[in-house]
Design a protein around this motif. Structure first.
Motif, PDB file in Angstrom:
ATOM      1  N   GLU A  81      -7.482   3.876   5.589  1.00 65.42           N
ATOM      2  CA  GLU A  81      -8.331   4.196   4.439  1.00 65.42           C
ATOM      3  C   GLU A  81      -7.740   3.660   3.139  1.00 65.42           C
ATOM      4  OE1 GLU A  81      -8.709   8.407   4.656  1.00 65.42           O
ATOM      5  OE2 GLU A  81     -10.375   8.335   6.101  1.00 65.42           O
ATOM      6  N   LYS A  82      -6.420   3.733   3.004  1.00 65.34           N
ATOM      7  CA  LYS A  82      -5.778   3.246   1.785  1.00 65.34           C
ATOM      8  C   LYS A  82      -5.882   1.725   1.686  1.00 65.34           C
ATOM      9  CE  LYS A  82      -4.350   7.343   0.580  1.00 65.34           C
ATOM     10  NZ  LYS A  82      -5.008   8.065  -0.543  1.00 65.34           N
ATOM     11  N   GLU A  94      -5.085   7.415   7.794  1.00 66.96           N
ATOM     12  CA  GLU A  94      -4.699   7.494   6.380  1.00 66.96           C
ATOM     13  C   GLU A  94      -4.340   6.122   5.830  1.00 66.96           C
ATOM     14  OE1 GLU A  94      -1.882  10.374   3.578  1.00 66.96           O
ATOM     15  OE2 GLU A  94      -1.423  10.107   5.704  1.00 66.96           O
ATOM     16  N   LEU A  95      -3.538   5.363   6.596  1.00 62.04           N
ATOM     17  CA  LEU A  95      -3.154   4.018   6.152  1.00 62.04           C
ATOM     18  C   LEU A  95      -4.369   3.099   6.118  1.00 62.04           C
ATOM     19  CD1 LEU A  95      -0.937   1.993   5.386  1.00 62.04           C
ATOM     20  CD2 LEU A  95      -0.591   1.565   7.826  1.00 62.04           C
ATOM     21  N   THR A 153       0.849   9.450  -1.923  1.00 61.21           N
ATOM     22  CA  THR A 153       0.568  10.334  -0.788  1.00 61.21           C
ATOM     23  C   THR A 153       1.186   9.824   0.508  1.00 61.21           C
ATOM     24  OG1 THR A 153      -1.541   9.171  -0.396  1.00 61.21           O
ATOM     25  CG2 THR A 153      -1.604  11.157  -1.775  1.00 61.21           C
ATOM     26  N   LEU A 154       1.565   8.541   0.525  1.00 64.14           N
ATOM     27  CA  LEU A 154       2.188   7.957   1.714  1.00 64.14           C
ATOM     28  C   LEU A 154       3.718   7.945   1.610  1.00 64.14           C
ATOM     29  CD1 LEU A 154      -0.163   4.896   2.385  1.00 64.14           C
ATOM     30  CD2 LEU A 154      -0.313   7.200   3.327  1.00 64.14           C
ATOM     31  N   LYS A 184      -9.375   0.843   0.720  1.00 61.97           N
ATOM     32  CA  LYS A 184      -9.619   1.095  -0.711  1.00 61.97           C
ATOM     33  C   LYS A 184      -9.251  -0.099  -1.555  1.00 61.97           C
ATOM     34  CE  LYS A 184      -6.830   3.517  -3.340  1.00 61.97           C
ATOM     35  NZ  LYS A 184      -6.065   4.625  -3.940  1.00 61.97           N
ATOM     36  N   TYR A 185      -8.091  -0.713  -1.255  1.00 58.80           N
ATOM     37  CA  TYR A 185      -7.645  -1.860  -2.041  1.00 58.80           C
ATOM     38  C   TYR A 185      -8.477  -3.108  -1.743  1.00 58.80           C
ATOM     39  CZ  TYR A 185      -3.609   0.615  -3.881  1.00 58.80           C
ATOM     40  OH  TYR A 185      -2.811   1.493  -4.562  1.00 58.80           O
ATOM     41  N   GLU A 208       0.775   4.013  -3.048  1.00 56.11           N
ATOM     42  CA  GLU A 208       0.174   5.322  -2.799  1.00 56.11           C
ATOM     43  C   GLU A 208       1.243   6.403  -2.635  1.00 56.11           C
ATOM     44  OE1 GLU A 208      -3.012   6.093  -2.790  1.00 56.11           O
ATOM     45  OE2 GLU A 208      -3.614   4.035  -3.232  1.00 56.11           O
ATOM     46  N   VAL A 223       0.827  -1.207   0.000  1.00 53.02           N
ATOM     47  CA  VAL A 223       0.000   0.000   0.000  1.00 53.02           C
ATOM     48  C   VAL A 223       0.861   1.257   0.000  1.00 53.02           C
ATOM     49  CG1 VAL A 223      -1.688   1.331   1.330  1.00 53.02           C
ATOM     50  CG2 VAL A 223      -1.963  -1.138   1.099  1.00 53.02           C
TER      51      VAL A 223
END
Length: 312
Positions: A303-304, A300-301, A56-57, A307-308, A54, A50
């Motif tokens: 949510e990511k 944040e992590l 953004t991370l 998503k996957y 991503e 992830v």
């Protein structure tokens, strides 16, 4: 059975006995051990995947988390597959070079893990106490350099430990009552003078653990001091929330580590199988819990990852 009766000063094969006293339960013990290992692998590889995907991370905090995940995967992989071979297939033989190699990487990644936790504490200190200078003091390049320094430190500390052991003559009894080539178990098989080995390992244990924990305590002491100065309760809560996951991860690592090391060195009245189980759980539990802790605490992590999972 002839392997148990060989007598020479430098045996080419050692015998890992697993958990002496609990041989009848080896198959049952392998079940939770396998579960811990699989959950840890899934969690840590998920974090790596992830964060890698991503953009953004791609920041210092998550780069450190990836480094922690890599050390967790490496540490458990160097130990558990071999332990499962003992539990399930009774494959107890390991060459001397294989044993020393396992020992080197096991302890090197353990020290690397500790160095990453120190860097994570420093990262939180800069983020909370010096937020305006955060991007100047810490960026991805600086984190990579600190990771390299941690790796070099670990190699320089552990290599002499292994080299000192290589020079030792080993007695006829080359049976290791353990699931892994842990230093304290292997050094007991030597029939030479191990005074230097013992002094170096003891100094190394206290210097590394005490210095690392002191730096972490200092960082969080300064963080708490800075947080208490904030007038807004919301700001207080937000600042403390960013540290909660790190504190939990550090507790899951240092608490069993210290307990396992101290009982191994000074707990002479404790049954041997307790020492072995503690040493194994100390290597398995933190890698399993770390991704869970960060998944719960990092919105944040979380949510990511969600998503996957939903996409699948």
């Amino acid at each position: 059975m002839t392997v148990f009766n060989i007598t020479h000063s430098n045996p080419s094969t050692f015998i890992l006995m697993g958990i002496p006293g609990l041989e009848a339960a080896h198959v049952l013990i392998s079940i939770p051990f396998s579960m811990f290992y699989i959950i840890g692998l899934l969690g840590n590889f998920t974090v790596l995947f992830v964060v890698g995907k991503e953009r953004t991370l791609h920041n210092p905090m998550y780069l450190l988390l990836c480094m922690l995940a890599l050390t967790d995967i490496a540490t458990t992989t160097f130990v558990l597959p071999n332990a499962l071979c003992i539990f399930l297939f009774n494959l107890k033989g390991i060459t001397m070079s294989g044993c020393l190699t396992q020992m080197f990487f096991l302890h090197t990644f353990s020290l690397m893990h500790s160095a990453i936790l120190v860097t994570m504490a420093f990262d939180r200190y800069v983020a909370i106490c010096k937020p305006l200078r955060y991007s100047i003091i810490l960026n991805n390049t600086q984190i990579a350099k600190l990771g390299l320094v941690g790796l070099i430190r670990a190699v320089l500390f552990i290599l002499p430990l292994v080299l000192l052991l290589c020079r030792q003559p080993f007695c006829a009894n080359h049976i290791i009552p353990h699931t892994q080539c842990e230093y304290s178990s292997v050094v007991k098989m030597s029939c030479g003078d191990i005074t230097v080995n013992r002094i170096y390992s003891l100094v190394l244990f206290f210097v590394v653990n005490i210095s690392d924990m002191t730096l972490i305590a200092l960082s969080y002491g300064l963080i708490i001091k800075a947080v208490l100065r904030l007038s807004s309760k919301k700001a207080n809560q937000k600042a403390l929330n960013t540290c909660t996951a790190h504190i939990c991860v550090m507790l899951t690592y240092y608490t069993p580590s210290l307990f396992s090391n101290l009982t191994n060195r000074f707990g002479q009245g404790i049954a041997p199988y307790i020492h072995i189980i503690l040493a194994d759980l100390y290597l398995l539990i933190p890698p399993m819990l770390n991704p869970i802790i960060y998944g719960v605490k990092s919105k944040e992590l979380r949510e990511k990852v969600g998503k996957y999972i939903c996409r699948k």
